[in-house]
Design a protein around this motif. Structure first.
Motif, PDB file in Angstrom:
ATOM      1  N   ASP A 163      66.784 -15.437  60.193  1.00 52.24           N
ATOM      2  CA  ASP A 163      68.006 -14.398  59.700  1.00 52.24           C
ATOM      3  C   ASP A 163      67.424 -13.585  57.852  1.00 52.24           C
ATOM      4  O   ASP A 163      68.573 -13.133  57.778  1.00 52.24           O
ATOM      5  CB  ASP A 163      69.055 -15.370  59.438  1.00 52.24           C
ATOM      6  N   ASN A 164      66.934 -14.131  57.399  1.00 50.70           N
ATOM      7  CA  ASN A 164      66.086 -13.391  56.086  1.00 50.70           C
ATOM      8  C   ASN A 164      67.439 -13.610  55.242  1.00 50.70           C
ATOM      9  O   ASN A 164      68.006 -12.990  54.232  1.00 50.70           O
ATOM     10  CB  ASN A 164      66.469 -11.800  55.878  1.00 50.70           C
ATOM     11  N   LYS A 165      67.734 -15.505  55.270  1.00 44.31           N
ATOM     12  CA  LYS A 165      68.741 -15.499  54.161  1.00 44.31           C
ATOM     13  C   LYS A 165      67.353 -16.597  53.253  1.00 44.31           C
ATOM     14  O   LYS A 165      66.517 -17.489  54.124  1.00 44.31           O
ATOM     15  CB  LYS A 165      69.864 -16.738  54.453  1.00 44.31           C
ATOM     16  N   VAL A 166      68.216 -16.818  52.058  1.00 43.55           N
ATOM     17  CA  VAL A 166      67.883 -17.726  50.901  1.00 43.55           C
ATOM     18  C   VAL A 166      68.032 -18.728  51.559  1.00 43.55           C
ATOM     19  O   VAL A 166      68.837 -19.445  51.003  1.00 43.55           O
ATOM     20  CB  VAL A 166      67.847 -16.985  49.945  1.00 43.55           C
ATOM     21  N   LEU A 167      66.153 -19.744  51.448  1.00 47.27           N
ATOM     22  CA  LEU A 167      67.129 -21.427  51.486  1.00 47.27           C
ATOM     23  C   LEU A 167      66.164 -21.706  50.099  1.00 47.27           C
ATOM     24  O   LEU A 167      66.797 -22.720  50.058  1.00 47.27           O
ATOM     25  CB  LEU A 167      65.228 -21.233  52.698  1.00 47.27           C
ATOM     26  N   MET A 168      65.530 -20.861  49.425  1.00 45.59           N
ATOM     27  CA  MET A 168      64.740 -21.629  48.045  1.00 45.59           C
ATOM     28  C   MET A 168      64.478 -20.654  47.511  1.00 45.59           C
ATOM     29  O   MET A 168      64.084 -19.230  48.177  1.00 45.59           O
ATOM     30  CB  MET A 168      63.819 -22.552  48.419  1.00 45.59           C
ATOM     31  N   ASP A 175      65.772 -14.764  37.548  1.00 46.89           N
ATOM     32  CA  ASP A 175      66.428 -13.929  36.415  1.00 46.89           C
ATOM     33  C   ASP A 175      65.879 -12.882  37.067  1.00 46.89           C
ATOM     34  O   ASP A 175      66.816 -11.829  36.468  1.00 46.89           O
ATOM     35  CB  ASP A 175      65.206 -14.861  35.509  1.00 46.89           C
ATOM     36  N   ILE A 176      65.556 -12.570  37.993  1.00 50.69           N
ATOM     37  CA  ILE A 176      64.884 -10.763  37.920  1.00 50.69           C
ATOM     38  C   ILE A 176      66.440 -10.761  38.653  1.00 50.69           C
ATOM     39  O   ILE A 176      66.995  -9.602  38.739  1.00 50.69           O
ATOM     40  CB  ILE A 176      64.229 -11.012  39.284  1.00 50.69           C
ATOM     41  N   PHE A 177      67.416 -11.232  39.138  1.00 53.64           N
ATOM     42  CA  PHE A 177      68.646 -10.926  40.579  1.00 53.64           C
ATOM     43  C   PHE A 177      69.751 -11.420  39.286  1.00 53.64           C
ATOM     44  O   PHE A 177      70.821 -10.858  40.027  1.00 53.64           O
ATOM     45  CB  PHE A 177      68.926 -11.632  41.199  1.00 53.64           C
ATOM     46  N   GLY A 178      69.658 -12.364  38.642  1.00 48.01           N
ATOM     47  CA  GLY A 178      71.004 -12.725  37.577  1.00 48.01           C
ATOM     48  C   GLY A 178      71.609 -13.443  37.635  1.00 48.01           C
ATOM     49  O   GLY A 178      72.945 -13.008  37.515  1.00 48.01           O
ATOM     50  N   MET A 179      71.189 -14.474  38.032  1.00 45.61           N
ATOM     51  CA  MET A 179      72.323 -15.367  39.068  1.00 45.61           C
ATOM     52  C   MET A 179      71.291 -16.836  39.660  1.00 45.61           C
ATOM     53  O   MET A 179      70.208 -16.316  39.226  1.00 45.61           O
ATOM     54  CB  MET A 179      72.755 -14.952  40.221  1.00 45.61           C
ATOM     55  N   PRO A 180      71.938 -18.006  39.466  1.00 43.26           N
ATOM     56  CA  PRO A 180      71.267 -19.070  39.501  1.00 43.26           C
ATOM     57  C   PRO A 180      70.401 -19.329  40.487  1.00 43.26           C
ATOM     58  O   PRO A 180      71.062 -19.053  41.633  1.00 43.26           O
ATOM     59  CB  PRO A 180      71.977 -20.344  38.933  1.00 43.26           C
ATOM     60  N   ALA A 183      73.190 -20.455  42.944  1.00 42.30           N
ATOM     61  CA  ALA A 183      73.798 -19.285  43.623  1.00 42.30           C
ATOM     62  C   ALA A 183      73.583 -18.404  45.225  1.00 42.30           C
ATOM     63  O   ALA A 183      74.007 -18.672  45.515  1.00 42.30           O
ATOM     64  CB  ALA A 183      74.377 -18.297  42.217  1.00 42.30           C
ATOM     65  N   MET A 184      71.417 -18.671  44.549  1.00 44.44           N
ATOM     66  CA  MET A 184      71.291 -17.679  45.737  1.00 44.44           C
ATOM     67  C   MET A 184      70.417 -18.406  46.472  1.00 44.44           C
ATOM     68  O   MET A 184      70.872 -17.840  48.090  1.00 44.44           O
ATOM     69  CB  MET A 184      70.087 -17.397  44.989  1.00 44.44           C
ATOM     70  N   GLU A 185      71.086 -19.760  47.434  1.00 43.31           N
ATOM     71  CA  GLU A 185      70.461 -20.269  48.029  1.00 43.31           C
ATOM     72  C   GLU A 185      71.984 -20.043  49.334  1.00 43.31           C
ATOM     73  O   GLU A 185      72.315 -19.937  49.008  1.00 43.31           O
ATOM     74  CB  GLU A 185      70.730 -21.339  48.118  1.00 43.31           C
ATOM     75  N   GLY A 186      71.573 -19.206  50.519  1.00 47.65           N
ATOM     76  CA  GLY A 186      72.251 -19.121  51.325  1.00 47.65           C
ATOM     77  C   GLY A 186      72.149 -17.653  51.467  1.00 47.65           C
ATOM     78  O   GLY A 186      73.006 -16.747  52.633  1.00 47.65           O
TER      79      GLY A 186
END
Length: 193
Positions: A163-168, A175-180, A183-186
């Motif tokens: 479903d294009n959700k971030v697993l890892m 760093d590219i997206f500017g978040m830990p 926090a990107m998982e899910g």
């Protein structure tokens, strides 16, 4: 054995014998009255009424006794059934050689079969739980290894589900997206972009 009921036959046999004896006596009395036993007519009528009342009393007492014996045994079976419903495995004492004794034996056999099935099921569930714990631990170890590999890669790497959700995500992508990375998982990839 349930096709040949014994309780009613025992009751009817006992009652039939007593009623037969009394009826034979009454018939003899009626014959004597028919031969001209005039002065004894009142005594004979009293004897017939008394013997008929005796048969009726015996019938009522037999019915009450039989129903009491049957109802007590049925009550024990119903109580045991409630105990089975609550998860117990009661064993009933078998008394007599009638249909209720057959029913009680059948009940005891059913309870033993339930106990055996439940024991097998508990063993199976226990082995599945152990296997699940082992697989979960293995999965965590493999996830840790994958996390280590992802973090050591110098390029940005995202692992997505169907479903294009971030697993890892590794640190470079974070760093590219500017978040830990946690926090990107899910998160949805479209939202991130």
């Amino acid at each position: 054995s349930l096709l040949r009921p014994r309780l009613p036959r025992q009751f009817l046999a006992s009652f039939g014998i007593l009623a037969g004896i009394i009826s034979v006596k009454d018939l003899r009395l009626v014959r004597e009255l028919g031969r001209g036993g005039g002065p004894h007519l009142q005594d004979a009528r009293t004897l017939i009424v008394f013997s008929t009342a005796l048969v009726l009393v015996f019938l009522v007492l037999s019915y009450l006794l039989m129903s009491r014996l049957v109802s007590d045994r049925l009550a024990r079976i119903l109580t045991a059934m409630e105990e089975v419903r609550k998860g117990g495995y009661p064993r009933l004492l078998v008394t007599g050689r009638d249909e209720l004794a057959d029913l009680t034996r059948g009940f005891n056999q059913m309870v033993e079969e339930l106990r055996g099935r439940d024991d097998k099921l508990k063993t199976w569930v226990g082995s599945r739980e152990t296997e699940l714990v082992r697989l979960s631990q293995t999965l965590e170890i493999e996830r840790g290894k994958l996390q280590t590999v992802l973090q050591s890669i110098g390029e940005g790497v995202l692992v997505l589900d169907t479903d294009n959700k971030v697993l890892m995500a590794n640190r470079r992508v974070a760093d590219i997206f500017g978040m830990p990375p946690d926090a990107m998982e899910g998160a949805d990839l479209g939202t991130l972009v």
